[in-house]
Scaffold this motif. Structure first.
Motif, PDB file in Angstrom:
ATOM      1  N   LYS A 247      14.594  25.789  15.423  1.00 41.61           N
ATOM      2  CA  LYS A 247      13.369  26.574  15.301  1.00 41.61           C
ATOM      3  C   LYS A 247      12.262  25.934  16.132  1.00 41.61           C
ATOM      4  CE  LYS A 247      14.169  28.449  10.661  1.00 41.61           C
ATOM      5  NZ  LYS A 247      13.637  28.581   9.274  1.00 41.61           N
ATOM      6  N   ALA A 248      11.372  26.764  16.641  1.00 41.74           N
ATOM      7  CA  ALA A 248      10.218  26.236  17.366  1.00 41.74           C
ATOM      8  C   ALA A 248       9.409  25.356  16.407  1.00 41.74           C
ATOM      9  CB  ALA A 248       9.357  27.370  17.907  1.00 41.74           C
ATOM     10  N   PRO A 249       9.044  24.146  16.817  1.00 43.40           N
ATOM     11  CA  PRO A 249       8.375  23.225  15.900  1.00 43.40           C
ATOM     12  C   PRO A 249       6.901  23.549  15.720  1.00 43.40           C
ATOM     13  CG  PRO A 249       8.532  22.240  18.071  1.00 43.40           C
ATOM     14  CD  PRO A 249       9.259  23.566  18.151  1.00 43.40           C
ATOM     15  N   VAL A 250       6.364  23.165  14.572  1.00 45.14           N
ATOM     16  CA  VAL A 250       4.917  23.174  14.356  1.00 45.14           C
ATOM     17  C   VAL A 250       4.558  21.811  13.773  1.00 45.14           C
ATOM     18  CG1 VAL A 250       2.942  24.247  13.237  1.00 45.14           C
ATOM     19  CG2 VAL A 250       4.879  25.667  13.956  1.00 45.14           C
ATOM     20  N   VAL A 251       4.088  20.941  14.639  1.00 44.95           N
ATOM     21  CA  VAL A 251       3.639  19.611  14.240  1.00 44.95           C
ATOM     22  C   VAL A 251       2.122  19.635  14.172  1.00 44.95           C
ATOM     23  CG1 VAL A 251       3.559  17.163  14.866  1.00 44.95           C
ATOM     24  CG2 VAL A 251       5.633  18.491  15.300  1.00 44.95           C
ATOM     25  N   SER A 252       1.575  19.039  13.141  1.00 38.29           N
ATOM     26  CA  SER A 252       0.135  19.066  12.951  1.00 38.29           C
ATOM     27  C   SER A 252      -0.395  17.668  12.685  1.00 38.29           C
ATOM     28  CB  SER A 252      -0.241  19.980  11.780  1.00 38.29           C
ATOM     29  OG  SER A 252      -1.644  20.083  11.655  1.00 38.29           O
TER      30      SER A 252
ATOM     31  N   GLU B   4      19.734  11.367  20.320  1.00 36.76           N
ATOM     32  CA  GLU B   4      19.833  12.683  20.949  1.00 36.76           C
ATOM     33  C   GLU B   4      18.460  13.198  21.371  1.00 36.76           C
ATOM     34  OE1 GLU B   4      21.889  17.063  20.102  1.00 36.76           O
ATOM     35  OE2 GLU B   4      21.380  15.761  18.412  1.00 36.76           O
ATOM     36  N   ALA B   5      17.466  13.041  20.495  1.00 40.31           N
ATOM     37  CA  ALA B   5      16.115  13.503  20.824  1.00 40.31           C
ATOM     38  C   ALA B   5      15.532  12.707  21.989  1.00 40.31           C
ATOM     39  CB  ALA B   5      15.213  13.399  19.601  1.00 40.31           C
ATOM     40  N   LEU B   6      15.764  11.405  22.008  1.00 36.19           N
ATOM     41  CA  LEU B   6      15.292  10.582  23.124  1.00 36.19           C
ATOM     42  C   LEU B   6      15.974  10.999  24.422  1.00 36.19           C
ATOM     43  CD1 LEU B   6      15.204   7.070  21.408  1.00 36.19           C
ATOM     44  CD2 LEU B   6      13.220   8.358  22.251  1.00 36.19           C
TER      45      LEU B   6
ATOM     46  N   ARG C  44       4.916  20.248   9.789  1.00 36.55           N
ATOM     47  CA  ARG C  44       5.152  18.840   9.509  1.00 36.55           C
ATOM     48  C   ARG C  44       4.031  18.007  10.120  1.00 36.55           C
ATOM     49  NH1 ARG C  44       7.853  20.816   6.358  1.00 36.55           N
ATOM     50  NH2 ARG C  44       9.902  20.202   5.565  1.00 36.55           N
ATOM     51  N   PHE C  45       3.530  17.066   9.324  1.00 37.04           N
ATOM     52  CA  PHE C  45       2.439  16.216   9.783  1.00 37.04           C
ATOM     53  C   PHE C  45       2.966  15.238  10.825  1.00 37.04           C
ATOM     54  CE2 PHE C  45      -1.262  13.528   9.623  1.00 37.04           C
ATOM     55  CZ  PHE C  45      -2.269  14.356   9.173  1.00 37.04           C
ATOM     56  N   ASP C  46       2.108  14.945  11.782  1.00 38.85           N
ATOM     57  CA  ASP C  46       2.414  13.974  12.824  1.00 38.85           C
ATOM     58  C   ASP C  46       3.142  12.764  12.237  1.00 38.85           C
ATOM     59  OD1 ASP C  46       1.878  11.524  14.437  1.00 38.85           O
ATOM     60  OD2 ASP C  46       0.797  12.917  15.734  1.00 38.85           O
ATOM     61  N   MET C  47       4.365  12.495  12.728  1.00 38.59           N
ATOM     62  CA  MET C  47       5.206  11.446  12.152  1.00 38.59           C
ATOM     63  C   MET C  47       4.581  10.066  12.290  1.00 38.59           C
ATOM     64  SD  MET C  47       9.165  10.431  13.056  1.00 38.59           S
ATOM     65  CE  MET C  47       9.791  12.102  12.882  1.00 38.59           C
TER      66      MET C  47
ATOM     67  N   TYR D 260      12.162  16.271  18.162  1.00 40.47           N
ATOM     68  CA  TYR D 260      12.976  15.856  17.023  1.00 40.47           C
ATOM     69  C   TYR D 260      12.939  16.883  15.893  1.00 40.47           C
ATOM     70  CZ  TYR D 260      15.322  12.872  13.656  1.00 40.47           C
ATOM     71  OH  TYR D 260      16.233  12.380  12.754  1.00 40.47           O
ATOM     72  N   LEU D 261      11.754  17.423  15.587  1.00 39.64           N
ATOM     73  CA  LEU D 261      11.642  18.399  14.510  1.00 39.64           C
ATOM     74  C   LEU D 261      12.483  19.635  14.803  1.00 39.64           C
ATOM     75  CD1 LEU D 261      10.448  19.467  11.887  1.00 39.64           C
ATOM     76  CD2 LEU D 261       8.395  20.140  13.155  1.00 39.64           C
ATOM     77  N   SER D 262      12.456  20.117  16.040  1.00 38.43           N
ATOM     78  CA  SER D 262      13.219  21.304  16.392  1.00 38.43           C
ATOM     79  C   SER D 262      14.715  21.021  16.462  1.00 38.43           C
ATOM     80  CB  SER D 262      12.741  21.861  17.735  1.00 38.43           C
ATOM     81  OG  SER D 262      13.438  23.033  18.081  1.00 38.43           O
ATOM     82  N   GLN D 263      15.066  19.895  17.040  1.00 38.05           N
ATOM     83  CA  GLN D 263      16.475  19.586  17.279  1.00 38.05           C
ATOM     84  C   GLN D 263      17.186  19.080  16.021  1.00 38.05           C
ATOM     85  OE1 GLN D 263      17.395  16.289  20.128  1.00 38.05           O
ATOM     86  NE2 GLN D 263      18.348  17.908  21.340  1.00 38.05           N
ATOM     87  N   ALA D 264      16.541  18.204  15.265  1.00 36.86           N
ATOM     88  CA  ALA D 264      17.182  17.584  14.101  1.00 36.86           C
ATOM     89  C   ALA D 264      16.877  18.314  12.803  1.00 36.86           C
ATOM     90  CB  ALA D 264      16.746  16.124  13.984  1.00 36.86           C
ATOM     91  N   GLY D 265      15.758  19.050  12.759  1.00 33.62           N
ATOM     92  CA  GLY D 265      15.393  19.797  11.560  1.00 33.62           C
ATOM     93  C   GLY D 265      14.435  19.053  10.658  1.00 33.62           C
ATOM     94  N   PRO D 266      13.774  19.781   9.745  1.00 33.27           N
ATOM     95  CA  PRO D 266      12.720  19.200   8.909  1.00 33.27           C
ATOM     96  C   PRO D 266      13.209  18.134   7.942  1.00 33.27           C
ATOM     97  CG  PRO D 266      13.168  21.469   8.259  1.00 33.27           C
ATOM     98  CD  PRO D 266      13.881  21.238   9.541  1.00 33.27           C
TER      99      PRO D 266
END
Length: 441
Positions: free
Chosen positions: A315-320, A237-239, A391-394, A211-217
């Motif tokens: 963009k390649a995501p960075v989830v933390s 879309e992400a699902l 982005r912190f874990d949703m 979702y972060l990569s596809q939909a954006g921050p």
């Protein structure tokens, strides 16, 4: 983790000797002044850690004791931090410091009035040593309550170099390539992915990266706070994208049924255990610790990672994720607890655990050389250099009823989706109903 305390900025030695005094302090009470100013006091710390994590954090606490003279006591709470801490507060036995693993729990504690704002020393360390996003995640209504001491990089896909070599595959850089590589691995006779579907939290991480990569921050932030509904087309879309992995039984070890009966440690074992059953496992940097400690793998040789690939040109995501140190008002030694948090801002404190392994920090002041191997250094560098794009874990930002409860909310519904990924719109509607109820409550 964003730190350096002002009293340490002039230091040149970054190596840690547990009894070494810090340089240049004008504050006789500052942690690190070498004055043993907390002798006779005991700081009680509560957190979820157990096993090797608890052991390694105890090394950090021991270093604090060597610098200040304070004794420390660690209480392992298990996963339900809020219930345990709430009970201790009601019983008049509150810990001084809590290592909080979820943004939602930190916000809950602050709104309950349980927390003390962090000191000016810690605030300065955060301002100078961390990307602003980490300050935001540690703050409630503009007040800093939490210091992120330990972080996780949850945008790493771990793979067996042997499996890739046998299949003639290379690490992908896009999600479409990931699916093609997965098919190549599968065609070589080994299922592509080991999925820990028994643990619903791993499925939320899959969704969040896509979702972060596809939909954006911007949409990610809105969905995380339920300012955007889960029925939004971007969620569907992400699902749908995630369903491309889940619906292909050839790509998943054991198919959907096998995945739903596999927990996180088991998912790592299927790739790096004595009898490999898959070529890749997606999860955070902590996969390396399991592969190394439980299966004797040499990180960088027997086990390696590539960044979670970009989706649909994003963009390649960075989830933390991460654990934030907070100070409770009702702790018997809250002042000494605040000194511990100040100590945790130092590169020296972070270096203790970094050298032991199984640790990352968003603190830009910790030298990458403190980490024990090249792969961990690369992961730490990726996390730090992502800056405010992290982005912190949703699910960790959501109320626990939606984002953090076994057999309920997002965890259960994504397990249902893994079981039958044929109707993303239906799952999105159920997610929205569960989220609306939880956020309202």
């Amino acid at each position: 983790m964003r730190r350096r305390t002002p009293v340490l900025i002039g230091c040149t030695a970054l190596t840690l000797a547990l009894a070494t005094t810090a340089c240049g302090s004008s504050d006789p009470d500052a942690a690190g002044s070498g004055g043993k100013t907390l002798s006779g006091q005991t700081v009680t710390v509560a957190g979820v850690w157990s096993g090797s994590e608890q052991k390694n954090f105890q090394m950090v606490l021991d270093a604090f004791s060597a610098e200040t003279g304070a004794k420390t006591q660690f209480i392992s709470t298990g996963d339900n931090v809020s219930t345990v801490v709430g009970s201790k507060i009601e019983g008049g036995n509150a810990p001084d410091v809590v290592m909080v693993p979820q943004v939602g729990v930190l916000q809950q504690f602050a709104k309950e009035g349980w927390l003390t704002p962090l000191s000016a020393t810690t605030q300065e360390a955060v301002a100078t040593g961390y990307a602003p996003v980490w300050k935001n995640y540690g703050s409630v209504d503009g007040t800093l309550y939490g210091l992120y001491f330990k972080a996780a990089h949850k945008s790493t896909v771990w793979y067996s170099p042997d499996a890739f070599a046998q299949a003639g595959a290379e690490p992908p850089t896009s999600f479409d390539e990931l699916l093609k590589v997965g098919q190549t691995i599968s065609d070589s006779g080994l299922p592509a992915f080991s999925v820990a579907g028994q643990d619903g939290w791993t499925l939320t991480d899959w969704f969040e990266n896509i979702y972060l990569s596809q939909a954006g921050p911007a949409k990610y932030d809105a969905l995380a706070t339920h300012k955007l509904k889960w029925t939004d087309p971007s969620v569907v879309e992400a699902l749908t994208t995630l369903g491309k992995v889940f619906k292909d039984k050839d790509l998943i070890a054991g198919g959907q049924k096998g995945a739903l009966n596999t927990d996180f440690p088991g998912s790592v074992e299927k790739v790096f255990g004595p009898k490999p059953q898959a070529g890749m496992v997606y999860e955070g940097d902590f996969v390396a610790g399991v592969a190394k400690d439980q299966f004797g793998k040499i990180i960088g040789k027997d086990a390696n990672f590539f960044p979670f690939p970009a989706v649909d040109g994003g963009k390649a995501p960075v989830v933390s994720g991460g654990d934030a140190a907070v100070v409770l008002k009702d702790g018997k030694n809250a002042k000494a607890g605040m000194k511990l948090v100040e100590y945790l801002t130092t590169p020296e404190a972070g270096a203790v655990w970094a050298r032991a392994g199984g640790y990352l920090s968003p603190n830009t002041k910790i030298p990458f050389g403190s980490y024990g191997d090249e792969v961990t250094r690369a992961t730490a560098k990726s996390l730090v250099e992502a800056g405010d794009s992290v982005r912190f874990d949703m699910s960790d930002q959501a109320p626990a009823a939606f984002g953090g409860t076994k057999g309920a909310g997002e965890w259960k519904l994504l397990q249902d989706f893994l079981r039958d990924p044929s109707n993303p719109k239906q799952i999105a509607a159920k997610l929205e109903a569960a989220a609306a109820k939880a956020f309202k409550g």
